[in-house]
Structure formats: structure tokens, C-alpha cells
Design a protein around this motif. Structure first.
Motif, PDB file in Angstrom:
ATOM      1  N   GLY A  73       0.805  -1.230   0.000  1.00 17.45           N
ATOM      2  CA  GLY A  73       0.000   0.000   0.000  1.00 17.45           C
ATOM      3  C   GLY A  73       0.826   1.262   0.000  1.00 17.45           C
ATOM      4  N   GLU A  74       2.111   1.166  -0.330  1.00 21.15           N
ATOM      5  CA  GLU A  74       3.001   2.336  -0.281  1.00 21.15           C
ATOM      6  C   GLU A  74       2.596   3.426  -1.279  1.00 21.15           C
ATOM      7  OE1 GLU A  74       5.628   2.923   1.751  1.00 21.15           O
ATOM      8  OE2 GLU A  74       5.264   1.071   2.847  1.00 21.15           O
ATOM      9  N   LEU A  75       1.922   3.023  -2.367  1.00 22.62           N
ATOM     10  CA  LEU A  75       1.535   4.015  -3.374  1.00 22.62           C
ATOM     11  C   LEU A  75       0.105   4.513  -3.139  1.00 22.62           C
ATOM     12  CD1 LEU A  75       3.006   2.482  -6.678  1.00 22.62           C
ATOM     13  CD2 LEU A  75       4.155   3.709  -4.846  1.00 22.62           C
ATOM     14  N   GLY A  76      -0.604   3.891  -2.230  1.00 25.27           N
ATOM     15  CA  GLY A  76      -2.001   4.269  -2.000  1.00 25.27           C
ATOM     16  C   GLY A  76      -2.879   3.709  -3.103  1.00 25.27           C
ATOM     17  N   ASP A  77      -3.888   4.495  -3.467  1.00 21.77           N
ATOM     18  CA  ASP A  77      -4.826   4.080  -4.510  1.00 21.77           C
ATOM     19  C   ASP A  77      -4.219   4.445  -5.873  1.00 21.77           C
ATOM     20  OD1 ASP A  77      -7.072   3.519  -5.935  1.00 21.77           O
ATOM     21  OD2 ASP A  77      -8.145   5.356  -5.365  1.00 21.77           O
ATOM     22  N   ILE A  78      -3.900   3.442  -6.683  1.00 22.70           N
ATOM     23  CA  ILE A  78      -3.213   3.716  -7.965  1.00 22.70           C
ATOM     24  C   ILE A  78      -4.270   4.006  -9.032  1.00 22.70           C
ATOM     25  CG2 ILE A  78      -1.672   2.765  -9.721  1.00 22.70           C
ATOM     26  CD1 ILE A  78      -0.643   0.851  -7.426  1.00 22.70           C
ATOM     27  N   TYR A  79      -4.192   5.190  -9.650  1.00 23.58           N
ATOM     28  CA  TYR A  79      -5.206   5.533 -10.646  1.00 23.58           C
ATOM     29  C   TYR A  79      -4.648   5.835 -12.021  1.00 23.58           C
ATOM     30  CZ  TYR A  79      -3.850  10.166  -8.979  1.00 23.58           C
ATOM     31  OH  TYR A  79      -3.119  11.274  -8.604  1.00 23.58           O
ATOM     32  N   LEU A  80      -3.302   5.853 -12.160  1.00 22.52           N
ATOM     33  CA  LEU A  80      -2.707   6.021 -13.489  1.00 22.52           C
ATOM     34  C   LEU A  80      -1.519   5.081 -13.644  1.00 22.52           C
ATOM     35  CD1 LEU A  80      -2.542   7.662 -16.197  1.00 22.52           C
ATOM     36  CD2 LEU A  80      -0.848   9.086 -15.055  1.00 22.52           C
ATOM     37  N   GLY A  81      -1.481   4.389 -14.762  1.00 28.11           N
ATOM     38  CA  GLY A  81      -0.334   3.539 -15.084  1.00 28.11           C
ATOM     39  C   GLY A  81       0.149   3.876 -16.485  1.00 28.11           C
ATOM     40  N   LYS A  82       1.480   3.821 -16.659  1.00 31.02           N
ATOM     41  CA  LYS A  82       2.016   3.981 -18.009  1.00 31.02           C
ATOM     42  C   LYS A  82       2.863   2.749 -18.290  1.00 31.02           C
ATOM     43  CE  LYS A  82       2.148   9.003 -18.208  1.00 31.02           C
ATOM     44  NZ  LYS A  82       2.968  10.184 -18.525  1.00 31.02           N
ATOM     45  N   ALA A  83       2.544   2.078 -19.370  1.00 32.18           N
ATOM     46  CA  ALA A  83       3.246   0.840 -19.727  1.00 32.18           C
ATOM     47  C   ALA A  83       4.143   1.141 -20.917  1.00 32.18           C
ATOM     48  CB  ALA A  83       2.228  -0.235 -20.079  1.00 32.18           C
ATOM     49  N   PHE A  84       5.450   0.922 -20.742  1.00 32.07           N
ATOM     50  CA  PHE A  84       6.409   1.264 -21.792  1.00 32.07           C
ATOM     51  C   PHE A  84       7.041   0.010 -22.393  1.00 32.07           C
ATOM     52  CE2 PHE A  84       6.521   4.691 -18.685  1.00 32.07           C
ATOM     53  CZ  PHE A  84       6.376   5.821 -19.478  1.00 32.07           C
ATOM     54  N   ALA A  85       7.051  -0.052 -23.698  1.00 30.91           N
ATOM     55  CA  ALA A  85       7.740  -1.141 -24.398  1.00 30.91           C
ATOM     56  C   ALA A  85       8.313  -0.555 -25.670  1.00 30.91           C
ATOM     57  CB  ALA A  85       6.768  -2.264 -24.706  1.00 30.91           C
ATOM     58  N   THR A  86       9.203   0.427 -25.491  1.00 34.17           N
ATOM     59  CA  THR A  86       9.661   1.183 -26.654  1.00 34.17           C
ATOM     60  C   THR A  86      11.109   0.888 -27.021  1.00 34.17           C
ATOM     61  OG1 THR A  86      10.070   3.009 -25.118  1.00 34.17           O
ATOM     62  CG2 THR A  86       8.075   3.141 -26.451  1.00 34.17           C
ATOM     63  N   ARG A  87      11.283   0.535 -28.273  1.00 30.63           N
ATOM     64  CA  ARG A  87      12.633   0.398 -28.839  1.00 30.63           C
ATOM     65  C   ARG A  87      12.776   1.459 -29.933  1.00 30.63           C
ATOM     66  NH1 ARG A  87      12.722  -6.033 -30.262  1.00 30.63           N
ATOM     67  NH2 ARG A  87      12.721  -6.836 -28.128  1.00 30.63           N
ATOM     68  N   ARG A  88      13.994   2.000 -30.076  1.00 33.71           N
ATOM     69  CA  ARG A  88      14.237   2.989 -31.153  1.00 33.71           C
ATOM     70  C   ARG A  88      14.332   2.279 -32.501  1.00 33.71           C
ATOM     71  NH1 ARG A  88      19.355   6.542 -29.628  1.00 33.71           N
ATOM     72  NH2 ARG A  88      18.515   8.056 -31.084  1.00 33.71           N
ATOM     73  N   ARG A  89      15.226   1.303 -32.578  1.00 33.64           N
ATOM     74  CA  ARG A  89      15.377   0.481 -33.784  1.00 33.64           C
ATOM     75  C   ARG A  89      15.669  -0.942 -33.302  1.00 33.64           C
ATOM     76  NH1 ARG A  89      14.041   4.660 -35.514  1.00 33.64           N
ATOM     77  NH2 ARG A  89      14.748   5.822 -37.340  1.00 33.64           N
ATOM     78  N   GLY A  90      14.625  -1.675 -33.004  1.00 29.93           N
ATOM     79  CA  GLY A  90      14.804  -3.046 -32.503  1.00 29.93           C
ATOM     80  C   GLY A  90      13.773  -3.969 -33.126  1.00 29.93           C
ATOM     81  N   VAL A  91      13.727  -3.942 -34.464  1.00 33.71           N
ATOM     82  CA  VAL A  91      12.782  -4.821 -35.179  1.00 33.71           C
ATOM     83  C   VAL A  91      13.373  -6.227 -35.203  1.00 33.71           C
ATOM     84  CG1 VAL A  91      11.662  -5.269 -37.406  1.00 33.71           C
ATOM     85  CG2 VAL A  91      11.969  -2.907 -36.614  1.00 33.71           C
ATOM     86  N   PRO A  92      12.665  -7.227 -34.646  1.00 28.92           N
ATOM     87  CA  PRO A  92      13.206  -8.594 -34.690  1.00 28.92           C
ATOM     88  C   PRO A  92      13.157  -9.122 -36.120  1.00 28.92           C
ATOM     89  CG  PRO A  92      11.085  -8.547 -33.540  1.00 28.92           C
ATOM     90  CD  PRO A  92      11.370  -7.152 -33.970  1.00 28.92           C
ATOM     91  N   THR A  93      14.309  -9.462 -36.645  1.00 27.56           N
ATOM     92  CA  THR A  93      14.373  -9.818 -38.071  1.00 27.56           C
ATOM     93  C   THR A  93      14.491 -11.327 -38.301  1.00 27.56           C
ATOM     94  OG1 THR A  93      16.702  -9.221 -37.853  1.00 27.56           O
ATOM     95  CG2 THR A  93      15.278  -7.620 -38.939  1.00 27.56           C
ATOM     96  N   TRP A  94      14.534 -12.118 -37.214  1.00 32.92           N
ATOM     97  CA  TRP A  94      14.551 -13.573 -37.394  1.00 32.92           C
ATOM     98  C   TRP A  94      13.105 -14.070 -37.338  1.00 32.92           C
ATOM     99  CZ3 TRP A  94      15.416 -11.192 -32.746  1.00 32.92           C
ATOM    100  CH2 TRP A  94      14.655 -11.603 -31.671  1.00 32.92           C
TER     101      TRP A  94
END
Ligand SMILES: NC(=O)c1ccc[n+]([C@@H]2O[C@H](COP(=O)([O-])OP(=O)(O)OC[C@H]3O[C@@H](n4cnc5c(N)ncnc54)[C@H](O)[C@@H]3O)[C@@H](O)[C@H]2O)c1
Length: 377
Positions: free
Chosen positions: A144-165
Motif C-alpha cells: 500500500g506504499e503508493l495508496g490508490d493507484i489511478y494512473l499507469g504507463k506501460a512502456f515497451a519502446t525500442r528505437r530500432r529493434g525490429v526482430p528480423t529472425w
């Protein structure tokens, strides 16, 4: 201790890089059957990880016919996850299936239903939950350290990481690009931390601009833009029943210096927390990738002052401690999974949770295609 015997279907990158090396570190677990439609891959896996009497096959049904196998690991392209997992559970095996759970929500629901009908365990390969930063941030949420959580941001960002196999650019085989591939990890982490699995609507955008241009700077080598069928970046806004909102960003190729894979940021009534280094989100240097140190930053207000507290923690090292684990969290994931198979613990990654993640990703894709908000639940 009775040995848990495992069959692996798909002896490619993730099978050879995570599942097999990780299960070899768990006491009382033995891979006994190796299947791949490319026979040389099954043979190579058996040679490296199997005993002299290991079964090597190209048809997963031959593997399922073996009555001594307790668990099957499904490490094939996304379009095959539902078919193989369902057949395995019906054949009496527990299943660990790679992420994403399935290409569509309907397929994921069918998997969930068969798990309930057969009583066989089904889990999904979200190893990022077992990273040190994830476990620490989860414990903050649970306490409960954050209290009531009402916003989340989910990051999965690559600049140039296209899987080519493999078949990552094949829409039919994978169902999509970075959203279903990486976004699934980041969204899973975020929902798990928030313990909120009641989405009501989603709005999304997808792009394929760099995918269609190509990039000699891609970290995994160049690709043929003519064969690029999926999105290169995707963005979503998800609303939950209690008003909580999650913003999701996923990319394989995007002109941004912020490159953060499978990370989350949470804002609650008592405090906020994220997984960025002390100086904030940024590029992961080659040095940081080779010996990653994880961070959790907690921010809030105390005695009328704003604070930012940084917690640094070591990487998931293996062996003698000199080599970072290729898939951080992989060994702990395997340990937790086989404890569940032995009936000693509950599953950490529950199929109901992975189903919700799949349904949200599908809604973001549908919204991006239609331009409208998509209702869920
Ligand atoms: N957890 C993670 O972080 C992570 C990372 C990479 C990949 N994955 C997932 O793992 C899965 C496989 O990806 P990969 O990178 O290992 O791809 P890959 O192409 O390297 O390996 C897949 C293997 O499956 C085999 N195969 C295909 N269809 C088959 C079938 N019907 N029966 C038996 N074998 C079959 C292929 O010949 C290939 O060897 C995907 O679902 C992907 O999303 C997860």
C-alpha cells in the motif's frame, strides 16, 4: 523427489535461450522431448539439453502421446499457441505457453476454458514479472506504499529493434508487431502491479511508417520493407471500471531517445513509482545492457516537501555471477512454474490475467483500425 518431465515444442530463440537453460537450473526437472518443424533444431536442442533417450520429433502430437510427460512448453509462433496449448492440456499436460497468450482474445478464452475443464495448469511466459525491479515495485504496491493507484504507463519502446529472425513481421503468424510482442509484457506488468483486471474501453493508434521505410541502423539487422506487414509502433489509452487509466506505448522502431522495454510507471494517492534510472528515462547504453542494474524510483510528498527516492538493485546474474541472465527473470520464472506444477504454490502468472491482457491488446488494434473507442467487458 519425483522428476518433472518436460516436452518442448519450438526449439528456436526463446526455447533455446530461456526455457531450456532455465529449466536446467531447477532441481528435479528434466527435458525429455524436443519438437520443431525444422528437424535440425529439435536435434540440436536434444543434443544440448536432452538425455540419450530423448524424443526428437517434428509433429507436436508425437510428443503429446508420451504418457510420462508432465508439462509442455509452447515456444512456437503466436498463431500456434492456442492449438498446441489446448491439445497439450487435453492430453493431460500442464502448459507453459510463451507470450502473447494467443493471437486473439477468442483463442485466449478457449485456452482458459480448456484449462478450467481439464484442471491442467496454464501459464504464460511473462518473465519480466520476476525481475528484481518488478518484484520490488510489486511489493511496494502490495504494502500500500503508493495508496490508490489511478494512473499507469506501460512502456515497451525500442528505437530500432525490429526482430528480423523468425516470423515477427508476418501478420498472419504473429497477429501484429510490437504491441502484441512487447506491449504484452509492459501491460502485463502494469495490470499485475495495479491488481486491476477490469478494463471497460480502449482507444488506440498504430503506425508502420519506419517499418515501410526500412532501417540500416536496426539493432537486429536490416529488414525488407516490402515484407513488413505489421505495425512498427502502437499507442493505447485504456480505461478501467473504477476510472483507473493506463497509457501504453510500444515500438520496434520510433524516433525517440527513450528506449524502455517492459517497464511501468504508476501514480497513486500516496506516492508514485517507476522503473527508470536516477536521471530519468533514457537510452539503454550497451554497457547498461551488458550488466543491467535495475532501478525503482519512488516519488511523493513528505512533511510538505516533494521527494524522489532511488532504489538501485543488481541484475539477475546467473552461474558464477559474471554473466547476466539472457532473459532477466527467466530462472525465477521457471522455479515458480515448477513449484506450481508440483502443487507447492499457486501460479504467479494466471491465465485469467493473460486473457485480460490479450483482450486489451486486441481492443487497441480494433480501435486503431476503426478509429473508434472499443468497449471491453
Ligand atoms: N518471453 C519473451 O520475452 C519472448 C522473447 C522472444 C520470443 N517470445 C515468443 O516466443 C515465441 C517464439 O519466438 P522465437 O523468437 O523463439 O521464434 P523462433 O522463430 O526463433 O522459434 C520458433 C520455433 O518454432 C518452430 N515452429 C513453428 N511452428 C511450429 C510447430 N507447429 N510445431 C513445432 N515447432 C514449430 C520454428 O521452426 C522455430 O524453430 C513467440 O510467440 C514469441 O512471441 C517471447
Amino acid at each position: 523427489m519425483k522428476k518433472i518431465k518436460v516436452g518442448i515444442v519450438g526449439c528456436g530463440f526463446i526455447g533455446m535461450g530461456k526455457h531450456l537453460p532455465s529449466m536446467m537450473k531447477v532441481e528435479g526437472v528434466e527435458p525429455v522431448a524436443f519438437c520443431d518443424i525444422v528437424p535440425e533444431r529439435a536435434q540440436a536442442a536434444a543434443k544440448q539439453f536432452g538425455g540419450h533417450d530423448a524424443l526428437v520429433c517434428t509433429d507436436y502430437r508425437d510428443l503429446l502421446n508420451r504418457t510420462d510427460i508432465d508439462a509442455v512448453h509452447v515456444c512456437t509462433p503466436n498463431s500456434t499457441h492456442a492449438e498446441i496449448s489446448i491439445a497439450a492440456m487435453k492430453a493431460g499436460k500442464h502448459v507453459m505457453c510463451e507470450k502473447p497468450m494467443a493471437k486473439t482474445a477468442a483463442e485466449a478464452k478457449a485456452m482458459l476454458d480448456v484449462s478450467r475443464e481439464t484442471g491442467k495448469l496454464l501459464t504464460i511466459g511473462y518473465q519480466n514479472r520476476f525481475r528484481e525491479d518488478s518484484l520490488f515495485m510489486k511489493s511496494l504496491c502490495q504494502q500500500g506504499e503508493l495508496g490508490d493507484i489511478y494512473l499507469g504507463k506501460a512502456f515497451a519502446t525500442r528505437r530500432r529493434g525490429v526482430p528480423t529472425w523468425g516470423v515477427f513481421m508476418d501478420k498472419e503468424k504473429q497477429g501484429g508487431g510490437p504491441l502484441i510482442d512487447l506491449g504484452t509484457h509492459a501491460l502485463d506488468l502494469t495490470l499485475w502491479m495495479m491488481e486491476n483486471y477490469e478494463p471497460v474501453s480502449a482507444l488506440g493508434s498504430t503506425f508502420d511508417k519506419i517499418g515501410k521505410l526500412g532501417s540500416p541502423a536496426n539493432s537486429m539487422g536490416p529488414w525488407d520493407p516490402a515484407k513488413y506487414e505489421v505495425e512498427d509502433s502502437a499507442f493505447g489509452l485504456v480505461k478501467f471500471k473504477n476510472g483507473t487509466t493506463v497509457i501504453l506505448e510500444a515500438s520496434w522502431a520510433l524516433n525517440t531517445v527513450i528506449s524502455n522495454e517492459a517497464m511501468t510507471l504508476l501514480c497513486g494517492t500516496k506516492a508514485g513509482a517507476d522503473m527508470f534510472p536516477p536521471e530519468g528515462p533514457g537510452v539503454r547504453t550497451a554497457e547498461a545492457q551488458a550488466a543491467p542494474t535495475y532501478h525503482v524510483r519512488v516519488n511523493g510528498e513528505n512533511a510538505g516537501k516533494l521527494y524522489l527516492q532511488n532504489y538501485a538493485m543488481g541484475a539477475a546474474f546467473i552461474g558464477d555471477g559474471s554473466q547476466p541472465e539472457r532473459f532477466a527473470g527467466g530462472t525465477k520464472e521457471a522455479q515458480a512454474w515448477f513449484r506450481a506444477v508440483r502443487g507447492e504454490a499457486e501460479l504467479v502468472v494466471k491465465p485469467e490475467q493473460a486473457y485480460t491482457v490479450t483482450a486489451i491488446l486486441e481492443a487497441i488494434y480494433k480501435s486503431a483500425a476503426s478509429g473508434d473507442i472499443v468497449r471491453l467487458g
